[in-house]
Design an enzyme around this catalytic site. Structure first.
Site, mmCIF file in Angstrom:
data_model
loop_
_atom_site.group_PDB
_atom_site.id
_atom_site.type_symbol
_atom_site.label_atom_id
_atom_site.label_comp_id
_atom_site.label_asym_id
_atom_site.label_seq_id
_atom_site.Cartn_x
_atom_site.Cartn_y
_atom_site.Cartn_z
ATOM 1 N N ASP A 41 -12.824 35.444 6.633
ATOM 2 C CA ASP A 41 -11.443 35.919 6.563
ATOM 3 C C ASP A 41 -10.476 35.013 7.336
ATOM 4 O O ASP A 41 -9.374 35.422 7.702
ATOM 5 C CB ASP A 41 -11.343 37.355 7.082
ATOM 6 C CG ASP A 41 -11.813 37.493 8.523
ATOM 7 O OD1 ASP A 41 -12.348 36.505 9.068
ATOM 8 O OD2 ASP A 41 -11.649 38.582 9.098
ATOM 9 N N HIS A 245 -11.713 4.354 6.087
ATOM 10 C CA HIS A 245 -11.342 5.752 6.302
ATOM 11 C C HIS A 245 -12.379 6.453 7.166
ATOM 12 O O HIS A 245 -12.827 7.555 6.861
ATOM 13 C CB HIS A 245 -11.174 6.475 4.957
ATOM 14 C CG HIS A 245 -9.954 6.046 4.211
ATOM 15 N ND1 HIS A 245 -9.764 6.319 2.878
ATOM 16 C CD2 HIS A 245 -8.853 5.350 4.609
ATOM 17 C CE1 HIS A 245 -8.601 5.815 2.485
ATOM 18 N NE2 HIS A 245 -8.035 5.224 3.521
ATOM 19 N N ASP A 262 -5.751 4.627 13.703
ATOM 20 C CA ASP A 262 -4.829 4.864 12.588
ATOM 21 C C ASP A 262 -4.475 6.336 12.658
ATOM 22 O O ASP A 262 -5.278 7.203 12.302
ATOM 23 C CB ASP A 262 -5.523 4.510 11.268
ATOM 24 C CG ASP A 262 -4.582 4.561 10.074
ATOM 25 O OD1 ASP A 262 -3.548 5.241 10.159
ATOM 26 O OD2 ASP A 262 -4.902 3.933 9.041
ATOM 27 N N ASP A 273 2.776 7.013 9.931
ATOM 28 C CA ASP A 273 1.475 6.394 9.641
ATOM 29 C C ASP A 273 1.421 5.057 10.381
ATOM 30 O O ASP A 273 1.989 4.067 9.925
ATOM 31 C CB ASP A 273 1.348 6.193 8.127
ATOM 32 C CG ASP A 273 -0.024 5.693 7.699
ATOM 33 O OD1 ASP A 273 -0.895 5.505 8.569
ATOM 34 O OD2 ASP A 273 -0.221 5.491 6.489
ATOM 35 N N HIS A 352 -7.837 -3.865 0.619
ATOM 36 C CA HIS A 352 -6.828 -2.853 0.291
ATOM 37 C C HIS A 352 -5.469 -3.514 0.118
ATOM 38 O O HIS A 352 -5.315 -4.724 0.322
ATOM 39 C CB HIS A 352 -6.773 -1.760 1.369
ATOM 40 C CG HIS A 352 -6.472 -2.261 2.752
ATOM 41 N ND1 HIS A 352 -5.213 -2.570 3.193
ATOM 42 C CD2 HIS A 352 -7.296 -2.483 3.823
ATOM 43 C CE1 HIS A 352 -5.259 -2.945 4.459
ATOM 44 N NE2 HIS A 352 -6.513 -2.917 4.866
ATOM 45 N N HIS A 356 2.031 1.282 1.210
ATOM 46 C CA HIS A 356 2.279 2.337 0.229
ATOM 47 C C HIS A 356 3.558 3.061 0.613
ATOM 48 O O HIS A 356 4.083 2.921 1.724
ATOM 49 C CB HIS A 356 1.094 3.325 0.203
ATOM 50 C CG HIS A 356 0.706 3.848 1.557
ATOM 51 N ND1 HIS A 356 1.398 4.854 2.207
ATOM 52 C CD2 HIS A 356 -0.286 3.491 2.415
ATOM 53 C CE1 HIS A 356 0.844 5.091 3.385
ATOM 54 N NE2 HIS A 356 -0.184 4.277 3.541
ATOM 55 N N HIS A 363 0.658 9.195 1.432
ATOM 56 C CA HIS A 363 0.784 8.355 0.240
ATOM 57 C C HIS A 363 1.811 9.061 -0.639
ATOM 58 O O HIS A 363 1.469 9.905 -1.464
ATOM 59 C CB HIS A 363 -0.563 8.178 -0.457
ATOM 60 C CG HIS A 363 -1.541 7.396 0.354
ATOM 61 N ND1 HIS A 363 -2.894 7.465 0.186
ATOM 62 C CD2 HIS A 363 -1.357 6.515 1.372
ATOM 63 C CE1 HIS A 363 -3.513 6.673 1.041
ATOM 64 N NE2 HIS A 363 -2.589 6.081 1.777
ATOM 65 N N GLU A 386 0.681 -2.846 6.342
ATOM 66 C CA GLU A 386 -0.600 -2.670 7.028
ATOM 67 C C GLU A 386 -1.698 -3.643 6.573
ATOM 68 O O GLU A 386 -2.721 -3.237 6.037
ATOM 69 C CB GLU A 386 -1.096 -1.237 6.848
ATOM 70 C CG GLU A 386 -1.095 -0.739 5.402
ATOM 71 C CD GLU A 386 -1.680 0.657 5.286
ATOM 72 O OE1 GLU A 386 -2.763 0.893 5.856
ATOM 73 O OE2 GLU A 386 -1.053 1.499 4.635
ATOM 74 N N TYR A 390 -11.667 -7.100 8.042
ATOM 75 C CA TYR A 390 -12.839 -6.291 8.388
ATOM 76 C C TYR A 390 -14.085 -7.148 8.187
ATOM 77 O O TYR A 390 -14.486 -7.432 7.047
ATOM 78 C CB TYR A 390 -12.876 -5.034 7.505
ATOM 79 C CG TYR A 390 -11.518 -4.367 7.437
ATOM 80 C CD1 TYR A 390 -11.114 -3.470 8.424
ATOM 81 C CD2 TYR A 390 -10.611 -4.694 6.421
ATOM 82 C CE1 TYR A 390 -9.848 -2.887 8.393
ATOM 83 C CE2 TYR A 390 -9.353 -4.119 6.378
ATOM 84 C CZ TYR A 390 -8.967 -3.221 7.364
ATOM 85 O OH TYR A 390 -7.707 -2.664 7.328
ATOM 86 N N ARG A 407 -6.590 -3.823 12.055
ATOM 87 C CA ARG A 407 -5.478 -3.468 11.165
ATOM 88 C C ARG A 407 -4.266 -3.184 12.044
ATOM 89 O O ARG A 407 -4.391 -2.601 13.133
ATOM 90 C CB ARG A 407 -5.821 -2.249 10.312
ATOM 91 C CG ARG A 407 -4.722 -1.862 9.313
ATOM 92 C CD ARG A 407 -5.208 -0.904 8.217
ATOM 93 N NE ARG A 407 -5.618 0.403 8.690
ATOM 94 C CZ ARG A 407 -6.875 0.821 8.761
ATOM 95 N NH1 ARG A 407 -7.872 0.007 8.418
ATOM 96 N NH2 ARG A 407 -7.160 2.041 9.184
ATOM 97 N N GLU A 409 -0.310 -1.615 11.573
ATOM 98 C CA GLU A 409 0.506 -0.910 10.574
ATOM 99 C C GLU A 409 1.767 -0.344 11.200
ATOM 100 O O GLU A 409 1.724 0.320 12.235
ATOM 101 C CB GLU A 409 -0.311 0.228 9.960
ATOM 102 C CG GLU A 409 0.450 1.065 8.948
ATOM 103 C CD GLU A 409 -0.407 2.193 8.391
ATOM 104 O OE1 GLU A 409 -0.046 2.732 7.334
ATOM 105 O OE2 GLU A 409 -1.429 2.541 9.017
#
Length: 422
Positions: A41, A245, A262, A273, A352, A356, A363, A386, A390, A407, A409
């Site tokens: 609940d 991620h 991040d 972000d 990547h 964005h 996003h 960004e 890697y 990275r 950003e």
């Protein structure tokens, strides 16, 4: 509150005008998000649907906005929960239809329990229906039932909409360019998130677990009034920084590790972000510094490349060139630069895009291409910048570069003559 009411009503009027231009009129219907059960609940913390909130500013669940575009002009209708003294004791304040109509600038407001009964009348004789098609099976079934009820009345002279349009296409174009109110909220989100990153940098140290750093971020977000994280925070040390991620945030950090954070808060429905990468012990090794400086050069070049009138995808190409040249210089890929770009050899280490759209969603809404061409940047658009590298161990990476992930950003808004870094 009055200014917010006028702001959201103006957005609804703009959607009504777009509907009238599209088909001479019609009906727009948008529900907000449903509450989601976490277990038994208990529900997850509630978060409104972004499209619905963009048009209404109304924060409660169990609500639908209906906008009528006809020859008489436009009619703004809200369906929401009724006042309920007993439920308010348990769950907190509810506006109820009467207060919601007044405070949020609607022409009419009805109990949400009346929606199914009134929907056929709202749909009757409208040339088009504008709604988020496919948003959820429950919503599609509800709309289909209402349309079938209208069709069943055909012998009375009533007609059902001939056309069903996904309203998100129109709203995506509206949401892509932020107004002054939205930018004010995004500046605040950026300021809070920046302070949280500084706090994490000041406190992180070898021997801590990643989640302890995450706790410092959360502390600052909440202390400064942010309602939630804009997305689950990534606190990735050592080899985890090479997982784009990464979510576990449970590794114990060692002396000599880099840590990639991040993280961004959501402030009054708008996201930030930000990513920063730094040495846990406060000092880069030589190879770490070399990789970091390549990424930093790419990020600064990208920020310099985003300007009004420039195609969105141009700054991604800038990132590719700077990062690929850096990889050639570090002897991680073979040169010359043009050959590396043509072969795509750099993509092992940069997989990547350079950024964005950013807004109510991390996003955010908005197309990146139209008619096969990149959307051109214009003042009021907000995007992330960004680039990253890697270098995973075992991927043809020399030992001294192994498991370095970097990275950087920032969030920028396009201005009349350049950008503002949020």
């Amino acid at each position: 509150m009055k200014n917010a009411h006028l702001l959201h009503r103006g957005r609804r009027d703009a959607l009504i005008a777009a509907m009238r231009k599209h088909s001479g009129g019609g009906l727009a219907l948008l529900p907000t998000s449903a509450e989601a059960v976490r277990n038994r609940d208990s529900t997850y913390p509630y978060r409104h649907d972004s499209y619905f909130y963009y048009l209404t500013g109304f924060p409660e669940p169990e609500a639908v906005v209906a906008l009528v575009a006809d020859e008489a002009g436009g009619r703004h209708v809200l369906f929401c929960r009724e006042k309920n003294a007993e439920r308010e004791i348990w769950d907190g304040f509810r506006y109820g239809p009467d207060a919601a109509k007044e405070i949020f600038g609607f022409d009419e407001a009805h109990p949400i329990g009346e929606l199914d009964r009134l929907l056929p009348d709202l749909l009757a004789d409208r040339p088009s229906l504008h709604t988020p098609v496919g948003m959820s099976a429950d919503w599609d079934r509800r709309i289909a039932a209402a349309l079938n009820e209208v069709r069943a009345r055909v012998r009375t002279g009533v007609t059902a909409p001939d056309e069903i349009v996904d309203v998100r296409g129109t709203l995506d174009r509206m949401r892509l360019v932020k107004d002054a109110h939205e930018l004010e909220l995004m500046r605040r989100a950026g300021a809070i998130s920046s302070e949280a990153h500084r706090r994490a940098m000041a406190r992180a140290r070898p021997g801590w677990h990643e989640y302890e750093v995450e706790a410092e971020l959360a502390h600052e977000f909440l202390r400064q009034g942010a309602q939630a994280v804009a997305y689950p925070s990534i606190v990735a040390s050592g080899p985890n920084a090479c997982v784009l991620h990464y979510r576990d945030n449970d590794r114990r950090m060692a002396d000599g590790d880099l840590i990639l954070i991040d993280a961004g808060c959501e402030f009054r429905g708008y996201a930030s972000d930000i990513t920063r990468t730094f040495p846990v012990n406060g000092r880069f090794t030589g190879p770490q510094k070399d990789v970091y400086e390549v990424v930093l050069a790419a990020q600064l070049a990208c920020i310099d490349a985003v300007r009004p009138g420039v195609p969105f995808h141009d700054y991604h190409r800038v990132a590719e060139r700077v990062l690929a040249q850096g990889l050639v210089d570090l002897k991680l890929i073979d040169g010359p630069l043009d050959a590396a770009l043509e072969s795509g050899s750099y993509k092992r280490f940069y997989m990547h895009r350079a950024g964005h759209w950013l807004g109510m969603d991390v996003h955010d809404a908005g197309h990146y291409q139209e008619k096969g061409e990149s959307v051109k940047l214009e003042p009021g658009m907000v995007l992330t910048v960004e680039p990253g590298l890697y270098l995973r161990a075992g991927d043809g990476v020399p030992a001294h570069f192994a498991d370095i992930g970097v990275r950087i950003e920032d969030d920028v808004v396009i201005t009349a003559d350049g950008v503002e870094n949020l």
